[in-house]
Each structure stands twice: as C-alpha cells, then as structure tokens.
Scaffold this motif. Structure first.
Motif, PDB file in Angstrom:
ATOM      1  N   ASP A 267     -13.620 -23.761   0.177  1.00 23.57           N
ATOM      2  CA  ASP A 267     -14.568 -24.745  -0.334  1.00 23.57           C
ATOM      3  C   ASP A 267     -13.873 -25.699  -1.293  1.00 23.57           C
ATOM      4  O   ASP A 267     -13.093 -25.267  -2.140  1.00 23.57           O
ATOM      5  CB  ASP A 267     -15.708 -24.067  -1.106  1.00 23.57           C
ATOM      6  CG  ASP A 267     -16.604 -23.218  -0.230  1.00 23.57           C
ATOM      7  OD1 ASP A 267     -16.640 -23.452   0.996  1.00 23.57           O
ATOM      8  OD2 ASP A 267     -17.271 -22.322  -0.776  1.00 23.57           O
ATOM      9  N   LYS A 268     -14.163 -26.986  -1.159  1.00 22.92           N
ATOM     10  CA  LYS A 268     -13.736 -27.979  -2.148  1.00 22.92           C
ATOM     11  C   LYS A 268     -14.692 -27.823  -3.323  1.00 22.92           C
ATOM     12  O   LYS A 268     -15.908 -27.817  -3.144  1.00 22.92           O
ATOM     13  CB  LYS A 268     -13.819 -29.380  -1.554  1.00 22.92           C
ATOM     14  CG  LYS A 268     -13.287 -30.459  -2.468  1.00 22.92           C
ATOM     15  CD  LYS A 268     -13.271 -31.794  -1.720  1.00 22.92           C
ATOM     16  CE  LYS A 268     -12.644 -32.899  -2.516  1.00 22.92           C
ATOM     17  NZ  LYS A 268     -13.286 -33.230  -3.745  1.00 22.92           N
ATOM     18  N   LEU A 269     -14.166 -27.655  -4.526  1.00 27.32           N
ATOM     19  CA  LEU A 269     -15.007 -27.331  -5.672  1.00 27.32           C
ATOM     20  C   LEU A 269     -15.712 -28.524  -6.288  1.00 27.32           C
ATOM     21  O   LEU A 269     -16.754 -28.371  -6.914  1.00 27.32           O
ATOM     22  CB  LEU A 269     -14.196 -26.591  -6.739  1.00 27.32           C
ATOM     23  CG  LEU A 269     -13.682 -25.222  -6.290  1.00 27.32           C
ATOM     24  CD1 LEU A 269     -12.862 -24.579  -7.396  1.00 27.32           C
ATOM     25  CD2 LEU A 269     -14.816 -24.321  -5.858  1.00 27.32           C
ATOM     26  N   SER A 270     -15.182 -29.723  -6.125  1.00 28.53           N
ATOM     27  CA  SER A 270     -15.860 -30.893  -6.691  1.00 28.53           C
ATOM     28  C   SER A 270     -16.538 -31.679  -5.580  1.00 28.53           C
ATOM     29  O   SER A 270     -15.996 -31.831  -4.494  1.00 28.53           O
ATOM     30  CB  SER A 270     -14.882 -31.795  -7.452  1.00 28.53           C
ATOM     31  OG  SER A 270     -13.997 -32.422  -6.561  1.00 28.53           O
ATOM     32  N   LYS A 271     -17.735 -32.148  -5.873  1.00 27.51           N
ATOM     33  CA  LYS A 271     -18.442 -33.028  -4.941  1.00 27.51           C
ATOM     34  C   LYS A 271     -18.236 -34.478  -5.366  1.00 27.51           C
ATOM     35  O   LYS A 271     -17.987 -35.334  -4.546  1.00 27.51           O
ATOM     36  CB  LYS A 271     -19.940 -32.710  -4.907  1.00 27.51           C
ATOM     37  CG  LYS A 271     -20.254 -31.354  -4.326  1.00 27.51           C
ATOM     38  CD  LYS A 271     -19.920 -31.314  -2.859  1.00 27.51           C
ATOM     39  CE  LYS A 271     -20.312 -29.985  -2.258  1.00 27.51           C
ATOM     40  NZ  LYS A 271     -19.967 -29.857  -0.883  1.00 27.51           N
ATOM     41  N   LEU A 272     -18.369 -34.737  -6.665  1.00 25.58           N
ATOM     42  CA  LEU A 272     -18.197 -36.076  -7.226  1.00 25.58           C
ATOM     43  C   LEU A 272     -17.575 -35.966  -8.606  1.00 25.58           C
ATOM     44  O   LEU A 272     -17.798 -34.995  -9.322  1.00 25.58           O
ATOM     45  CB  LEU A 272     -19.552 -36.779  -7.363  1.00 25.58           C
ATOM     46  CG  LEU A 272     -20.341 -37.018  -6.080  1.00 25.58           C
ATOM     47  CD1 LEU A 272     -21.767 -37.424  -6.417  1.00 25.58           C
ATOM     48  CD2 LEU A 272     -19.674 -38.103  -5.250  1.00 25.58           C
ATOM     49  N   LEU A 273     -16.809 -36.979  -8.992  1.00 27.86           N
ATOM     50  CA  LEU A 273     -16.292 -37.099 -10.350  1.00 27.86           C
ATOM     51  C   LEU A 273     -16.858 -38.370 -10.960  1.00 27.86           C
ATOM     52  O   LEU A 273     -16.955 -39.392 -10.285  1.00 27.86           O
ATOM     53  CB  LEU A 273     -14.763 -37.173 -10.367  1.00 27.86           C
ATOM     54  CG  LEU A 273     -14.002 -35.948  -9.877  1.00 27.86           C
ATOM     55  CD1 LEU A 273     -12.500 -36.232  -9.900  1.00 27.86           C
ATOM     56  CD2 LEU A 273     -14.317 -34.734 -10.718  1.00 27.86           C
ATOM     57  N   ALA A 274     -17.238 -38.295 -12.227  1.00 24.84           N
ATOM     58  CA  ALA A 274     -17.744 -39.473 -12.932  1.00 24.84           C
ATOM     59  C   ALA A 274     -16.868 -39.735 -14.145  1.00 24.84           C
ATOM     60  O   ALA A 274     -16.722 -38.870 -15.012  1.00 24.84           O
ATOM     61  CB  ALA A 274     -19.196 -39.253 -13.365  1.00 24.84           C
ATOM     62  N   ASP A 275     -16.254 -40.923 -14.197  1.00 24.86           N
ATOM     63  CA  ASP A 275     -15.506 -41.314 -15.392  1.00 24.86           C
ATOM     64  C   ASP A 275     -16.495 -41.910 -16.394  1.00 24.86           C
ATOM     65  O   ASP A 275     -17.714 -41.899 -16.176  1.00 24.86           O
ATOM     66  CB  ASP A 275     -14.378 -42.281 -15.041  1.00 24.86           C
ATOM     67  CG  ASP A 275     -14.860 -43.608 -14.476  1.00 24.86           C
ATOM     68  OD1 ASP A 275     -16.087 -43.862 -14.422  1.00 24.86           O
ATOM     69  OD2 ASP A 275     -14.000 -44.413 -14.092  1.00 24.86           O
TER      70      ASP A 275
END
Length: 124
Positions: free
Chosen positions: A43-51
C-alpha cells in the motif's frame, strides 16, 4: 509529527516550502509504502500531501507561523500514523501491524517505542 491518519508535520527550523529540505522530505514522504498485514498487498501510505499554500486554501494555516505545519500528509485511511522510535522498527512487522479488536472491526497501526499507542478503528 501529529499522530493522526492525516498527520501534520513540523520540520525543524520551519523551512520554506521551496527549501530543498522541505522538497526532499515531501518526495520521500510521498514515496512511503508498507505491506498490508491483512492483505499482503503493498500500500502507498500517502494519498495527498498539502504544503502551506494548500493548507491555506483548506483553512489550516494559523496567524502564528510557528503553529503552522510544514506540510500535512493525508494518508491511506486504513492506517494510523504515530511517532515512534526508529530503533524499534528493525523489520516492518515491528512497525505495521493489526491490533486485536472486537469482531467486525479492524485496526492497522504503527508501533511506537511505548507499545500500540492510539490505533484508529474502522468497520469492515
């Protein structure tokens, strides 16, 4: 790091979003994967990153720059992310595991140096 399924992350010195430290950390964070202990799938652990610019649009930025996270990782909803000692994670099964629960619920958590911590629980 703030313990959550969408943890906020504060890098030392509060580097700017374009700082190489921030950019490298974000790329590395977005690349994290784990073998799901229930399915055996990766599984990829991040779905989205927000700066900080994205967090401003989401009304997550405070008046105090010291209280605004460097970035937020909106993680896979099947995982709960916690701070932990790196030395306690010699193998992945030491860090990603299923917590015993009541019938009909599943919890996948990340072990900390103090044990299970605060797992997130969801219905199957």
């Amino acid at each position: 790091m703030h313990n959550d399924d969408a943890p906020t992350i504060y890098l030392n010195g509060n580097p700017a979003p374009t700082d190489p430290v921030t950019r490298t950390f974000a790329r590395d964070l977005d690349a994290l994967v784990a073998t799901n202990p229930m399915t055996g799938m990766t599984d990829k652990l991040s779905k989205l990153l927000a700066d900080q610019a994205a967090m401003k649009l989401l009304h997550m930025v405070t008046a105090s720059p010291a209280r605004t996270p460097t970035l937020t990782m909106f993680g896979d909803e099947n995982y709960f992310f916690q701070n932990g000692a790196v030395a306690g994670c010699a193998v992945q099964s030491d860090c990603v595991f299923v917590v015993p629960t009541l019938p009909g619920t599943t919890v996948i958590s990340k072990r900390t140096s103090r044990g299970h911590g605060l797992p997130w629980s969801g219905r199957e």
